[in-house]
Design an enzyme around this catalytic site. Sequence first.
Site, PDB file in Angstrom:
ATOM      1  CB  ALA A 196      42.778  41.988  44.770  1.00  0.00           C
ATOM      2  CE  LYS A 197      43.766  38.207  49.423  1.00  0.00           C
ATOM      3  NZ  LYS A 197      42.495  37.467  49.565  1.00  0.00           N
ATOM      4  CE1 TYR A 215      46.461  37.082  47.170  1.00  0.00           C
ATOM      5  CE2 TYR A 215      48.050  38.317  48.487  1.00  0.00           C
ATOM      6  CZ  TYR A 215      47.114  37.310  48.368  1.00  0.00           C
ATOM      7  OH  TYR A 215      46.820  36.540  49.470  1.00  0.00           O
ATOM      8  CG  LEU A 270      44.194  29.718  55.322  1.00  0.00           C
ATOM      9  CD1 LEU A 270      44.656  31.020  54.683  1.00  0.00           C
ATOM     10  CD2 LEU A 270      44.229  29.830  56.847  1.00  0.00           C
TER      11      LEU A 270
HETATM   12  P1  NAD Z   1      44.657  27.735  48.517  1.00  0.00           P
HETATM   13  O1  NAD Z   1      45.221  27.864  47.146  1.00  0.00           O
HETATM   14  O2  NAD Z   1      44.911  26.466  49.258  1.00  0.00           O
HETATM   15  O3  NAD Z   1      43.084  27.965  48.515  1.00  0.00           O
HETATM   16  C1  NAD Z   1      42.402  28.799  47.629  1.00  0.00           C
HETATM   17  C2  NAD Z   1      41.242  28.020  47.040  1.00  0.00           C
HETATM   18  O4  NAD Z   1      40.431  28.895  46.249  1.00  0.00           O
HETATM   19  C3  NAD Z   1      41.676  26.877  46.118  1.00  0.00           C
HETATM   20  O5  NAD Z   1      41.167  25.637  46.586  1.00  0.00           O
HETATM   21  C4  NAD Z   1      41.107  27.263  44.753  1.00  0.00           C
HETATM   22  O6  NAD Z   1      40.674  26.142  43.986  1.00  0.00           O
HETATM   23  C5  NAD Z   1      39.960  28.174  45.130  1.00  0.00           C
HETATM   24  N1  NAD Z   1      39.582  29.113  44.065  1.00  0.00           N
HETATM   25  C6  NAD Z   1      40.400  29.817  43.250  1.00  0.00           C
HETATM   26  N2  NAD Z   1      39.688  30.556  42.391  1.00  0.00           N
HETATM   27  C7  NAD Z   1      38.373  30.357  42.689  1.00  0.00           C
HETATM   28  C8  NAD Z   1      37.159  30.863  42.166  1.00  0.00           C
HETATM   29  N3  NAD Z   1      37.148  31.745  41.154  1.00  0.00           N
HETATM   30  N4  NAD Z   1      35.988  30.450  42.726  1.00  0.00           N
HETATM   31  C9  NAD Z   1      35.974  29.549  43.737  1.00  0.00           C
HETATM   32  N5  NAD Z   1      37.117  29.016  44.252  1.00  0.00           N
HETATM   33  C10 NAD Z   1      38.301  29.424  43.743  1.00  0.00           C
HETATM   34  O7  NAD Z   1      45.238  28.984  49.334  1.00  0.00           O
HETATM   35  P2  NAD Z   1      45.047  29.470  50.864  1.00  0.00           P
HETATM   36  O8  NAD Z   1      46.396  29.806  51.359  1.00  0.00           O
HETATM   37  O9  NAD Z   1      44.193  28.546  51.637  1.00  0.00           O
HETATM   38  O10 NAD Z   1      44.300  30.870  50.619  1.00  0.00           O
HETATM   39  C11 NAD Z   1      43.003  31.186  51.107  1.00  0.00           C
HETATM   40  C12 NAD Z   1      42.838  32.694  51.137  1.00  0.00           C
HETATM   41  O11 NAD Z   1      43.747  33.271  52.087  1.00  0.00           O
HETATM   42  C13 NAD Z   1      43.130  33.403  49.813  1.00  0.00           C
HETATM   43  O12 NAD Z   1      42.224  34.475  49.637  1.00  0.00           O
HETATM   44  C14 NAD Z   1      44.523  33.945  50.005  1.00  0.00           C
HETATM   45  O13 NAD Z   1      44.803  35.033  49.164  1.00  0.00           O
HETATM   46  C15 NAD Z   1      44.486  34.314  51.467  1.00  0.00           C
HETATM   47  N6  NAD Z   1      45.796  34.426  52.098  1.00  0.00           N
HETATM   48  C16 NAD Z   1      46.528  33.331  52.393  1.00  0.00           C
HETATM   49  C17 NAD Z   1      47.751  33.482  53.016  1.00  0.00           C
HETATM   50  C18 NAD Z   1      48.574  32.297  53.438  1.00  0.00           C
HETATM   51  O14 NAD Z   1      49.564  32.489  54.151  1.00  0.00           O
HETATM   52  N7  NAD Z   1      48.205  31.081  53.062  1.00  0.00           N
HETATM   53  C19 NAD Z   1      48.262  34.764  53.275  1.00  0.00           C
HETATM   54  C20 NAD Z   1      47.479  35.871  52.965  1.00  0.00           C
HETATM   55  C21 NAD Z   1      46.236  35.687  52.394  1.00  0.00           C
END
Ligand code: NAD
Length: 315
Positions: A180-181, A177, A30
């Site tokens: 946190a959320k 999680y 994202l």
């Molecule tokens: P993703 O794993 O592709 O992206 C998360 C990124 O965060 C990774 O590239 C990782 O390297 C980076 N990261 C992790 N720890 C870090 C830190 N301490 N400092 C800096 N960067 C760090 O996952 P995504 O699905 O793109 O998730 C993005 C956000 O959306 C997250 O907060 C996730 O919890 C939230 N989210 C995603 C979904 C979904 O359906 N994909 C659903 C609910 C919430």
Amino acid sequence: MPSWGRDTRGVKMGAFDGKVALVTGAGGGLGRAYALALAKEGAAVVVNDLGVSRHGEDEGQALAEKVVDEIKALGGKAVADRGSVSSADDAQAMIARAIENFGRLDIVINNAGILRDKTLVRMDEAMWDQVIDVHLKGTFLVTKFAVEAMIKAGQGGRIINTSSYAGLKGNFGQTNYGAAKAGIAGLTRVVALECARYKITCNAIAPVAKTRMTEELDMVPESYAAEDVAPLVMWLASEEAAGVSGRVFGAHGRHYFEYVVETTPGVEREAAWTLEAVGKNFEAITAPAGTGGEAAGEDAAKARAIFEALPQVFD
Ligand code: NAD
């Protein structure tokens, strides 16, 4: 908001020309979609990513640099940052990077995240701390230093945080999680109240998209693209959204909606409550508005007025 398209000289104009954004965790999924979308509309972007696995391991992959290369190949402006959002020093450095490279900071998208799923009894303290550190503490730190810089600059700003269905409604195996959320949703509402007078808005989104975080989850359809979530985030970052703050929006692929916290009218008694009285009134306490639960009265109105005045009290 500047108009889309081209000006009279044929120069491409973007909705975010002249704006500077920091997107955390933007090396994939994202965050990458947000960074690319903002850059395509003219924003200069600090692409932050620690470069870790889904579980927060194998630190140091050049994920941020790859996205910066993609943005530059499209003619956009971006700089990479490999700091961790859960470190105060790194969070401060991210903000400084925006100001040193691009002269200002208008938009922050707190998106970095990891997963350490286990049921409550199997979850150890380290898994709890890791997830709370990256999501909740990371959002706190980056937001705190960003807001400080935005207040100093006096030009307002936009903070967009990332919550989740797991925190707002609950999801099996995600106490860390989910906590946190849900915490991020609470933080969002408080920051919105505190920052209104500086023209800084703070909202959150709860996305669902197929990324490496959700690749093994069958309930997330392949068709839910990160690129479909980006327009909502961009709109919240735009000038048009100046009056929208303290709210949480869902984006399940192309389905956008709002999460609202409701209260029932409830019951207020003249006499002190007793154990028995709670049981007897439980239905009425929990009855939604319009179904006979109203017993608010004058005291409840007074209590509401005090609650509504709180932002001024703490000014
Ligand atoms: P993703 O794993 O592709 O992206 C998360 C990124 O965060 C990774 O590239 C990782 O390297 C980076 N990261 C992790 N720890 C870090 C830190 N301490 N400092 C800096 N960067 C760090 O996952 P995504 O699905 O793109 O998730 C993005 C956000 O959306 C997250 O907060 C996730 O919890 C939230 N989210 C995603 C979904 C979904 O359906 N994909 C659903 C609910 C919430």
